[in-house]
Design a protein around this motif. Sequence first.
Motif, PDB file in Angstrom:
ATOM      1  N   GLU A  95      43.247  40.491  30.987  1.00 32.27           N
ATOM      2  CA  GLU A  95      44.083  41.663  31.207  1.00 32.27           C
ATOM      3  C   GLU A  95      45.217  41.612  30.194  1.00 32.27           C
ATOM      4  N   PRO A  96      45.674  42.673  29.594  1.00 30.74           N
ATOM      5  CA  PRO A  96      45.130  44.029  29.692  1.00 30.74           C
ATOM      6  C   PRO A  96      44.113  44.352  28.604  1.00 30.74           C
ATOM      7  N   SER A  97      43.816  43.429  27.701  1.00 34.70           N
ATOM      8  CA  SER A  97      42.965  43.737  26.541  1.00 34.70           C
ATOM      9  C   SER A  97      41.506  43.966  26.885  1.00 34.70           C
ATOM     10  N   GLY A  98      41.017  43.346  27.937  1.00 33.72           N
ATOM     11  CA  GLY A  98      39.610  43.474  28.282  1.00 33.72           C
ATOM     12  C   GLY A  98      38.703  42.545  27.475  1.00 33.72           C
ATOM     13  N   SER A  99      39.289  41.674  26.682  1.00 36.25           N
ATOM     14  CA  SER A  99      38.476  40.773  25.876  1.00 36.25           C
ATOM     15  C   SER A  99      37.839  39.695  26.761  1.00 36.25           C
ATOM     16  N   ALA A 138      24.575  24.903  46.790  1.00 37.97           N
ATOM     17  CA  ALA A 138      23.523  25.838  47.177  1.00 37.97           C
ATOM     18  C   ALA A 138      24.085  26.942  48.060  1.00 37.97           C
ATOM     19  N   GLY A 139      23.717  28.168  47.743  1.00 41.57           N
ATOM     20  CA  GLY A 139      24.129  29.316  48.542  1.00 41.57           C
ATOM     21  C   GLY A 139      25.509  29.874  48.235  1.00 41.57           C
ATOM     22  N   MET A 140      26.242  29.275  47.298  1.00 37.73           N
ATOM     23  CA  MET A 140      27.570  29.820  46.941  1.00 37.73           C
ATOM     24  C   MET A 140      27.412  31.263  46.489  1.00 37.73           C
ATOM     25  N   ARG A 141      28.346  32.108  46.923  1.00 37.05           N
ATOM     26  CA  ARG A 141      28.397  33.495  46.467  1.00 37.05           C
ATOM     27  C   ARG A 141      29.710  33.667  45.727  1.00 37.05           C
ATOM     28  N   VAL A 142      29.618  33.770  44.399  1.00 36.50           N
ATOM     29  CA  VAL A 142      30.776  33.737  43.508  1.00 36.50           C
ATOM     30  C   VAL A 142      31.015  35.109  42.902  1.00 36.50           C
ATOM     31  N   ARG A 143      32.287  35.464  42.844  1.00 33.28           N
ATOM     32  CA  ARG A 143      32.690  36.693  42.141  1.00 33.28           C
ATOM     33  C   ARG A 143      33.551  36.284  40.957  1.00 33.28           C
ATOM     34  N   SER A 144      33.176  36.703  39.777  1.00 33.51           N
ATOM     35  CA  SER A 144      33.967  36.374  38.593  1.00 33.51           C
ATOM     36  C   SER A 144      35.190  37.287  38.538  1.00 33.51           C
ATOM     37  N   GLY A 145      36.217  36.824  37.860  1.00 29.54           N
ATOM     38  CA  GLY A 145      37.457  37.601  37.775  1.00 29.54           C
ATOM     39  C   GLY A 145      38.175  37.610  39.107  1.00 29.54           C
ATOM     40  N   LEU A 146      39.386  38.109  39.083  1.00 28.07           N
ATOM     41  CA  LEU A 146      40.201  38.194  40.286  1.00 28.07           C
ATOM     42  C   LEU A 146      40.679  39.622  40.490  1.00 28.07           C
ATOM     43  N   PRO A 147      40.901  40.030  41.720  1.00 29.62           N
ATOM     44  CA  PRO A 147      41.407  41.387  41.941  1.00 29.62           C
ATOM     45  C   PRO A 147      42.802  41.531  41.356  1.00 29.62           C
ATOM     46  N   THR A 148      43.100  42.721  40.886  1.00 30.59           N
ATOM     47  CA  THR A 148      44.422  42.987  40.322  1.00 30.59           C
ATOM     48  C   THR A 148      45.337  43.602  41.348  1.00 30.59           C
TER      49      THR A 148
END
Length: 95
Positions: A48-52, A85-95
């Motif tokens: 953030e904020p470039s999006g790179s 095993a079974g981990m459910r991962v979300r990349s990035g964090l909420p802003t």
Amino acid sequence: MSAILQRIDGKPRASINFELDGASCTALEGDTLLTAILTQTDHLRRAEPSGSPRAGFCMMGACQDCWVLLADGQRLRACTTFVAAGMRVRSGLPT
């Protein structure tokens, strides 16, 4: 999108299934989340904020660059957490 990390032959290890941003993925026993993620894709998150694209920085838990979320909202460092095993991962964090 291609993986940024490529595996080389080594000691055989058990496969582990996990989920990344809703997609089924496979890692190897003993992989950190960061390794598991970067063998699937070419970045961990977008800056953030470039999006790179960002793929982690220090790789030892000191820089705060590789935070991810589990499906239950738990925040953790991908470079120092072993995939399970079974981990459910979300990349990035909420802003």
